[in-house]
Design an enzyme around this catalytic site. Structure first.
Site, mmCIF file in Angstrom:
data_model
loop_
_atom_site.group_PDB
_atom_site.id
_atom_site.type_symbol
_atom_site.label_atom_id
_atom_site.label_comp_id
_atom_site.label_asym_id
_atom_site.label_seq_id
_atom_site.Cartn_x
_atom_site.Cartn_y
_atom_site.Cartn_z
ATOM 1 N N LYS A 165 0.814 -1.216 0.000
ATOM 2 C CA LYS A 165 0.000 0.000 0.000
ATOM 3 C C LYS A 165 0.857 1.281 0.000
ATOM 4 O O LYS A 165 2.046 1.232 0.309
ATOM 5 C CB LYS A 165 -0.926 -0.029 1.216
ATOM 6 C CG LYS A 165 -2.025 -1.097 1.124
ATOM 7 C CD LYS A 165 -2.921 -1.001 2.348
ATOM 8 C CE LYS A 165 -4.134 -1.895 2.235
ATOM 9 N NZ LYS A 165 -4.974 -1.788 3.453
ATOM 10 N N TYR A 180 -12.616 -2.260 -3.337
ATOM 11 C CA TYR A 180 -13.161 -2.076 -1.989
ATOM 12 C C TYR A 180 -14.691 -1.929 -1.984
ATOM 13 O O TYR A 180 -15.242 -1.310 -1.059
ATOM 14 C CB TYR A 180 -12.488 -0.877 -1.314
ATOM 15 C CG TYR A 180 -11.093 -1.195 -0.788
ATOM 16 C CD1 TYR A 180 -10.878 -2.261 0.095
ATOM 17 C CD2 TYR A 180 -9.990 -0.427 -1.149
ATOM 18 C CE1 TYR A 180 -9.611 -2.555 0.583
ATOM 19 C CE2 TYR A 180 -8.711 -0.720 -0.661
ATOM 20 C CZ TYR A 180 -8.532 -1.785 0.209
ATOM 21 O OH TYR A 180 -7.279 -2.072 0.700
ATOM 22 N N ASN A 226 -1.996 0.816 6.684
ATOM 23 C CA ASN A 226 -1.515 -0.404 7.334
ATOM 24 C C ASN A 226 -0.641 -1.280 6.427
ATOM 25 O O ASN A 226 -0.593 -2.489 6.580
ATOM 26 C CB ASN A 226 -2.701 -1.170 7.933
ATOM 27 C CG ASN A 226 -3.762 -1.481 6.896
ATOM 28 O OD1 ASN A 226 -3.557 -1.258 5.710
ATOM 29 N ND2 ASN A 226 -4.881 -2.014 7.340
ATOM 30 N N HIS A 277 -2.101 -5.224 1.820
ATOM 31 C CA HIS A 277 -3.420 -5.847 1.643
ATOM 32 C C HIS A 277 -3.226 -7.313 1.313
ATOM 33 O O HIS A 277 -2.316 -7.666 0.569
ATOM 34 C CB HIS A 277 -4.191 -5.199 0.474
ATOM 35 C CG HIS A 277 -5.325 -6.054 -0.018
ATOM 36 N ND1 HIS A 277 -6.547 -6.091 0.624
ATOM 37 C CD2 HIS A 277 -5.413 -6.949 -1.032
ATOM 38 C CE1 HIS A 277 -7.334 -6.956 -0.008
ATOM 39 N NE2 HIS A 277 -6.667 -7.495 -1.009
ATOM 40 N N GLU A 299 -10.278 -10.737 -6.784
ATOM 41 C CA GLU A 299 -9.288 -9.655 -6.716
ATOM 42 C C GLU A 299 -8.155 -9.868 -7.721
ATOM 43 O O GLU A 299 -7.702 -8.910 -8.355
ATOM 44 C CB GLU A 299 -8.727 -9.548 -5.294
ATOM 45 C CG GLU A 299 -9.746 -8.985 -4.304
ATOM 46 C CD GLU A 299 -9.201 -8.872 -2.890
ATOM 47 O OE1 GLU A 299 -9.895 -8.278 -2.044
ATOM 48 O OE2 GLU A 299 -8.090 -9.375 -2.613
HETATM 49 N N1 LIG Z 1 -9.756 5.151 8.207
HETATM 50 C C1 LIG Z 1 -10.145 3.891 8.405
HETATM 51 N N2 LIG Z 1 -9.742 2.960 7.527
HETATM 52 C C2 LIG Z 1 -10.124 1.688 7.737
HETATM 53 C C3 LIG Z 1 -10.951 1.301 8.826
HETATM 54 N N3 LIG Z 1 -11.188 -0.027 8.744
HETATM 55 C C4 LIG Z 1 -10.528 -0.436 7.652
HETATM 56 N N4 LIG Z 1 -9.879 0.597 7.039
HETATM 57 C C5 LIG Z 1 -9.075 0.554 5.810
HETATM 58 O O1 LIG Z 1 -9.796 -0.225 4.858
HETATM 59 C C6 LIG Z 1 -9.035 -1.370 4.505
HETATM 60 C C7 LIG Z 1 -9.974 -2.511 4.240
HETATM 61 O O2 LIG Z 1 -10.603 -2.871 5.460
HETATM 62 P P1 LIG Z 1 -10.846 -4.399 5.824
HETATM 63 O O3 LIG Z 1 -11.082 -5.162 4.559
HETATM 64 O O4 LIG Z 1 -11.875 -4.438 6.888
HETATM 65 O O5 LIG Z 1 -9.453 -4.797 6.498
HETATM 66 P P2 LIG Z 1 -8.397 -5.888 6.061
HETATM 67 O O6 LIG Z 1 -9.089 -7.011 5.343
HETATM 68 O O7 LIG Z 1 -7.551 -6.212 7.232
HETATM 69 O O8 LIG Z 1 -7.505 -5.051 5.069
HETATM 70 P P3 LIG Z 1 -7.294 -5.270 3.482
HETATM 71 O O9 LIG Z 1 -6.340 -6.418 3.381
HETATM 72 O O10 LIG Z 1 -6.700 -3.977 2.982
HETATM 73 O O11 LIG Z 1 -8.641 -5.576 2.850
HETATM 74 C C8 LIG Z 1 -8.089 -1.565 5.691
HETATM 75 O O12 LIG Z 1 -6.941 -2.319 5.388
HETATM 76 C C9 LIG Z 1 -7.734 -0.148 6.018
HETATM 77 O O13 LIG Z 1 -6.769 0.360 5.091
HETATM 78 C C10 LIG Z 1 -11.369 2.313 9.741
HETATM 79 O O14 LIG Z 1 -12.085 2.074 10.711
HETATM 80 N N5 LIG Z 1 -10.934 3.593 9.489
HETATM 81 MG MG LIG Z 2 -10.164 -6.757 3.560
#
Ligand SMILES: Nc1nc2c(ncn2[C@@H]2O[C@H](COP(=O)(O)OP(=O)(O)OP(=O)(O)O)[C@@H](O)[C@H]2O)c(=O)[nH]1
Ligand SMILES: [Mg+2]
Length: 139
Positions: free
Chosen positions: A9, A49, A112, A115, A126
């Site tokens: 990322k 997303y 973070n 992904h 994906e």
């Molecule tokens: N600002 C903000 N960003 C968030 C939050 N929750 C998730 N994100 C962002 O959205 C992405 C996708 O969320 P998720 O799919 O729930 O998390 P994940 O599966 O651990 O992450 P990915 O591997 O990136 O999909 C996260 O990796 C973060 O970059 C939140 O509460 N606030």
């Molecule tokens: Mg995710």
């Protein structure tokens, strides 16, 4: 044998961490099947997303993931999806286990570092968003 989509990322790209993060996966025995660098546009970001559309953080997430080029990879191995999620750590770096990529390199819940697909079904969808069939190698 499973395949998963990994993205390095923008926050990690800005800090020259692409090689370091890919090598964490390779050291755990995950094999590189595809690799490219690209600048995700709004359309691709919204498709990637789509499950988060309507959430309060959606617009910020789209802005963030389109802010710099990223590295996209397909990694393969036995139970690749689950193993990659474990090596990545929890979404929020503050809650991620010691030794995980997000614990070591994540900045906050949005920035973070990495992904990884969250299921085999998601991975298949994906991977198709980022790679054509002839860009994925079996060797
Ligand atoms: N600002 C903000 N960003 C968030 C939050 N929750 C998730 N994100 C962002 O959205 C992405 C996708 O969320 P998720 O799919 O729930 O998390 P994940 O599966 O651990 O992450 P990915 O591997 O990136 O999909 C996260 O990796 C973060 O970059 C939140 O509460 N606030
Ligand atoms: Mg995710």
């Amino acid at each position: 044998m499973e395949r998963s989509l990994v993205l390095i990322k923008p926050d990690a790209m800005q800090r020259e961490l692409a090689g370091t993060i890919l090598s964490r996966f390779q050291q755990e025995g995950l094999r590189l099947a595809a690799l490219k660098m690209l600048h995700i546009d709004r359309d691709l970001a919204e498709r990637h997303y789509a499950v988060h559309a309507g959430k309060p953080f959606f617009n910020d997430l789209i802005k963030y993931i389109t802010s710099t080029p990223v590295v996209a990879a397909v990694l393969e191995g036995e139970k690749a999806v689950e193993r990659i999620r474990k090596i990545m750590g929890a979404t929020d770096p503050a809650r991620a286990e010691a030794g995980t990529i997000r614990k070591d390199f994540g900045l906050d819940i949005q920035q973070n570092a990495v992904h990884g697909s969250d299921s085999v079904e998601t991975a298949e969808k994906e991977i198709k968003l980022y790679f054509a069939g002839d860009e994925i190698f079996d060797y």
